[in-house]
Design a protein around this motif. Structure first.
Motif, PDB file in Angstrom:
ATOM      1  N   PRO A   1      -5.784  32.862  13.716  1.00  0.00           N
ATOM      2  CA  PRO A   1      -4.989  31.978  12.429  1.00  0.00           C
ATOM      3  C   PRO A   1      -6.618  31.531  11.249  1.00  0.00           C
ATOM      4  N   VAL A   2      -6.496  32.393  10.114  1.00  0.00           N
ATOM      5  CA  VAL A   2      -7.457  31.745   9.883  1.00  0.00           C
ATOM      6  C   VAL A   2      -7.903  30.757   9.073  1.00  0.00           C
ATOM      7  N   ALA A   3      -7.740  29.885   9.878  1.00  0.00           N
ATOM      8  CA  ALA A   3      -8.246  28.229  10.183  1.00  0.00           C
ATOM      9  C   ALA A   3      -9.766  28.868  10.688  1.00  0.00           C
ATOM     10  N   VAL A   4      -8.966  29.051  11.674  1.00  0.00           N
ATOM     11  CA  VAL A   4      -9.117  29.096  13.637  1.00  0.00           C
ATOM     12  C   VAL A   4     -11.121  30.259  12.395  1.00  0.00           C
ATOM     13  N   THR A   5     -10.613  31.188  12.560  1.00  0.00           N
ATOM     14  CA  THR A   5     -11.586  32.024  12.028  1.00  0.00           C
ATOM     15  C   THR A   5     -12.741  31.842  10.982  1.00  0.00           C
ATOM     16  N   CYS A   6     -12.342  30.994   9.981  1.00  0.00           N
ATOM     17  CA  CYS A   6     -13.089  30.878   8.695  1.00  0.00           C
ATOM     18  C   CYS A   6     -14.291  28.732   9.403  1.00  0.00           C
ATOM     19  N   ARG A   7     -13.166  28.466  10.378  1.00  0.00           N
ATOM     20  CA  ARG A   7     -14.002  27.443  10.756  1.00  0.00           C
ATOM     21  C   ARG A   7     -15.033  27.803  11.792  1.00  0.00           C
ATOM     22  N   VAL A   8     -14.755  28.951  13.232  1.00  0.00           N
ATOM     23  CA  VAL A   8     -15.722  29.647  13.065  1.00  0.00           C
ATOM     24  C   VAL A   8     -16.768  29.947  13.105  1.00  0.00           C
ATOM     25  N   LEU A   9     -16.816  30.848  11.489  1.00  0.00           N
ATOM     26  CA  LEU A   9     -17.740  31.250  11.357  1.00  0.00           C
ATOM     27  C   LEU A   9     -18.091  30.538   9.935  1.00  0.00           C
ATOM     28  N   GLY A  10     -18.096  29.202  10.168  1.00  0.00           N
ATOM     29  CA  GLY A  10     -18.164  28.585   8.912  1.00  0.00           C
ATOM     30  C   GLY A  10     -17.745  29.015   7.348  1.00  0.00           C
ATOM     31  N   LEU A  11     -17.158  29.335   7.177  1.00  0.00           N
ATOM     32  CA  LEU A  11     -16.243  29.400   5.916  1.00  0.00           C
ATOM     33  C   LEU A  11     -15.501  28.591   5.336  1.00  0.00           C
ATOM     34  N   ALA A  12     -14.930  28.541   4.306  1.00  0.00           N
ATOM     35  CA  ALA A  12     -14.100  27.860   2.880  1.00  0.00           C
ATOM     36  C   ALA A  12     -12.953  28.942   3.758  1.00  0.00           C
ATOM     37  N   ARG A  13     -11.730  28.581   3.327  1.00  0.00           N
ATOM     38  CA  ARG A  13     -10.965  28.527   3.020  1.00  0.00           C
ATOM     39  C   ARG A  13     -10.440  29.160   2.412  1.00  0.00           C
ATOM     40  N   GLN A  14     -10.801  28.480   1.101  1.00  0.00           N
ATOM     41  CA  GLN A  14      -9.971  28.130  -0.559  1.00  0.00           C
ATOM     42  C   GLN A  14     -10.775  29.729  -1.349  1.00  0.00           C
ATOM     43  N   PRO A  15     -12.362  30.133  -0.857  1.00  0.00           N
ATOM     44  CA  PRO A  15     -12.783  31.519  -1.302  1.00  0.00           C
ATOM     45  C   PRO A  15     -12.230  32.689  -0.706  1.00  0.00           C
ATOM     46  N   TYR A  16     -12.026  32.580   0.617  1.00  0.00           N
ATOM     47  CA  TYR A  16     -11.385  33.279   1.471  1.00  0.00           C
ATOM     48  C   TYR A  16      -9.564  33.841   0.639  1.00  0.00           C
ATOM     49  N   TYR A  17      -8.720  32.936   0.472  1.00  0.00           N
ATOM     50  CA  TYR A  17      -7.824  33.226  -0.620  1.00  0.00           C
ATOM     51  C   TYR A  17      -7.839  34.051  -1.999  1.00  0.00           C
ATOM     52  N   ARG A  18      -8.390  33.439  -2.619  1.00  0.00           N
ATOM     53  CA  ARG A  18      -9.323  34.163  -3.912  1.00  0.00           C
ATOM     54  C   ARG A  18      -9.911  35.525  -3.841  1.00  0.00           C
ATOM     55  N   TRP A  19     -11.055  35.869  -2.511  1.00  0.00           N
ATOM     56  CA  TRP A  19     -11.073  37.166  -2.214  1.00  0.00           C
ATOM     57  C   TRP A  19      -9.708  37.953  -2.405  1.00  0.00           C
ATOM     58  N   LEU A  20      -8.972  37.340  -0.987  1.00  0.00           N
ATOM     59  CA  LEU A  20      -7.799  37.733  -0.679  1.00  0.00           C
ATOM     60  C   LEU A  20      -7.122  38.350  -1.985  1.00  0.00           C
ATOM     61  N   VAL A  21      -6.639  37.354  -2.815  1.00  0.00           N
ATOM     62  CA  VAL A  21      -5.948  38.328  -4.390  1.00  0.00           C
ATOM     63  C   VAL A  21      -6.239  39.349  -4.950  1.00  0.00           C
ATOM     64  N   SER A  22      -8.360  39.190  -5.155  1.00  0.00           N
ATOM     65  CA  SER A  22      -8.804  40.471  -5.490  1.00  0.00           C
ATOM     66  C   SER A  22     -10.326  40.679  -5.158  1.00  0.00           C
ATOM     67  N   PRO A  23     -10.448  41.987  -4.493  1.00  0.00           N
ATOM     68  CA  PRO A  23     -11.026  41.368  -3.777  1.00  0.00           C
ATOM     69  C   PRO A  23     -12.475  42.700  -4.067  1.00  0.00           C
ATOM     70  N   VAL A  24     -12.105  42.834  -4.949  1.00  0.00           N
ATOM     71  CA  VAL A  24     -12.950  43.800  -5.896  1.00  0.00           C
ATOM     72  C   VAL A  24     -13.487  42.967  -7.997  1.00  0.00           C
ATOM     73  N   THR A  25     -14.370  42.166  -7.501  1.00  0.00           N
ATOM     74  CA  THR A  25     -14.598  41.635  -8.629  1.00  0.00           C
ATOM     75  C   THR A  25     -15.048  41.678 -10.295  1.00  0.00           C
ATOM     76  N   ASP A  26     -14.210  41.976 -11.406  1.00  0.00           N
ATOM     77  CA  ASP A  26     -14.728  42.320 -12.493  1.00  0.00           C
ATOM     78  C   ASP A  26     -16.039  43.180 -12.073  1.00  0.00           C
ATOM     79  N   ALA A  27     -16.893  41.995 -12.313  1.00  0.00           N
ATOM     80  CA  ALA A  27     -18.216  42.407 -12.461  1.00  0.00           C
ATOM     81  C   ALA A  27     -18.877  43.523 -11.394  1.00  0.00           C
ATOM     82  N   GLU A  28     -18.598  43.693 -10.019  1.00  0.00           N
ATOM     83  CA  GLU A  28     -18.476  44.658  -9.226  1.00  0.00           C
ATOM     84  C   GLU A  28     -17.817  46.278 -10.156  1.00  0.00           C
ATOM     85  N   LEU A  29     -16.942  45.613 -10.258  1.00  0.00           N
ATOM     86  CA  LEU A  29     -16.250  47.039 -10.708  1.00  0.00           C
ATOM     87  C   LEU A  29     -17.367  48.117 -12.166  1.00  0.00           C
ATOM     88  N   THR A  30     -17.540  46.701 -12.989  1.00  0.00           N
ATOM     89  CA  THR A  30     -18.793  47.303 -14.166  1.00  0.00           C
ATOM     90  C   THR A  30     -19.542  47.927 -14.025  1.00  0.00           C
TER      91      THR A  30
END
Length: 158
Positions: free
Chosen positions: A18-47
């Motif tokens: 599960p995402v919650a378990v993986t994020c807890r083990v890796l020390g990541l917050a879940r909300q930024p992961y879900y934000r990244w999931l919507v758009s994996p490449v940011t506008d700044a990276e694309l530019t």
């Protein structure tokens, strides 16, 4: 790290975590992961990728150009950027001018002759063996290690 979380949480994964378990083990917050999931490449990276492509095209056409001329060429191609941004992209990708960097400095430098070669001579003994003989041109100057300790340095000052 987010692609790893997505891969472990995939439905067709062999051992689904599960995402919650993986994020807890890796020390990541879940909300930024879900934000990244919507758009994996940011506008700044694309530019930045578009700017890098324009700089690379200009560098490939004229490798003798430095970063300032490459930025001007990229501007002419429609990618507007500051000179500092163009320099950073060129530096990160190691797109140097053919004339800009001297070779043979730092780690890539060729080693010069050994320092002690002027003090040692070579002579050859039968069957191709080389012997090193110290040149007896002048005596070695005394060093601090050669000097003896004097008793004055160790006496008590009363």
């Amino acid at each position: 790290m987010y692609p790893l979380v997505r891969e472990l949480a995939a439905a067709d994964a062999r051992a689904r975590v599960p995402v919650a378990v993986t994020c807890r083990v890796l020390g990541l917050a879940r909300q930024p992961y879900y934000r990244w999931l919507v758009s994996p490449v940011t506008d700044a990276e694309l530019t930045e990728a578009h700017r890098a492509n324009a700089l690379f095209d200009a560098h490939r056409d004229d490798p003798e150009f430095g970063h300032r001329f490459l930025v001007d060429e990229a501007r002419a191609a429609g990618q507007v950027m500051a000179e500092r941004t163009g320099w950073r992209i060129c530096r990160d990708n190691r797109w140097w001018s053919v004339f800009g960097k001297r070779k043979g400095r730092g780690k890539n430098a060729k080693a010069g002759p050994p320092v002690h070669d002027d003090r040692c001579g070579r002579r050859q003994r039968g069957h191709g063996e080389l012997l090193r003989a110290a040149a007896e041109e002048r005596p070695r100057p005394p060093t601090l290690a050669d000097q003896e300790r004097t008793p004055d340095r160790h006496r008590d000052l009363d």
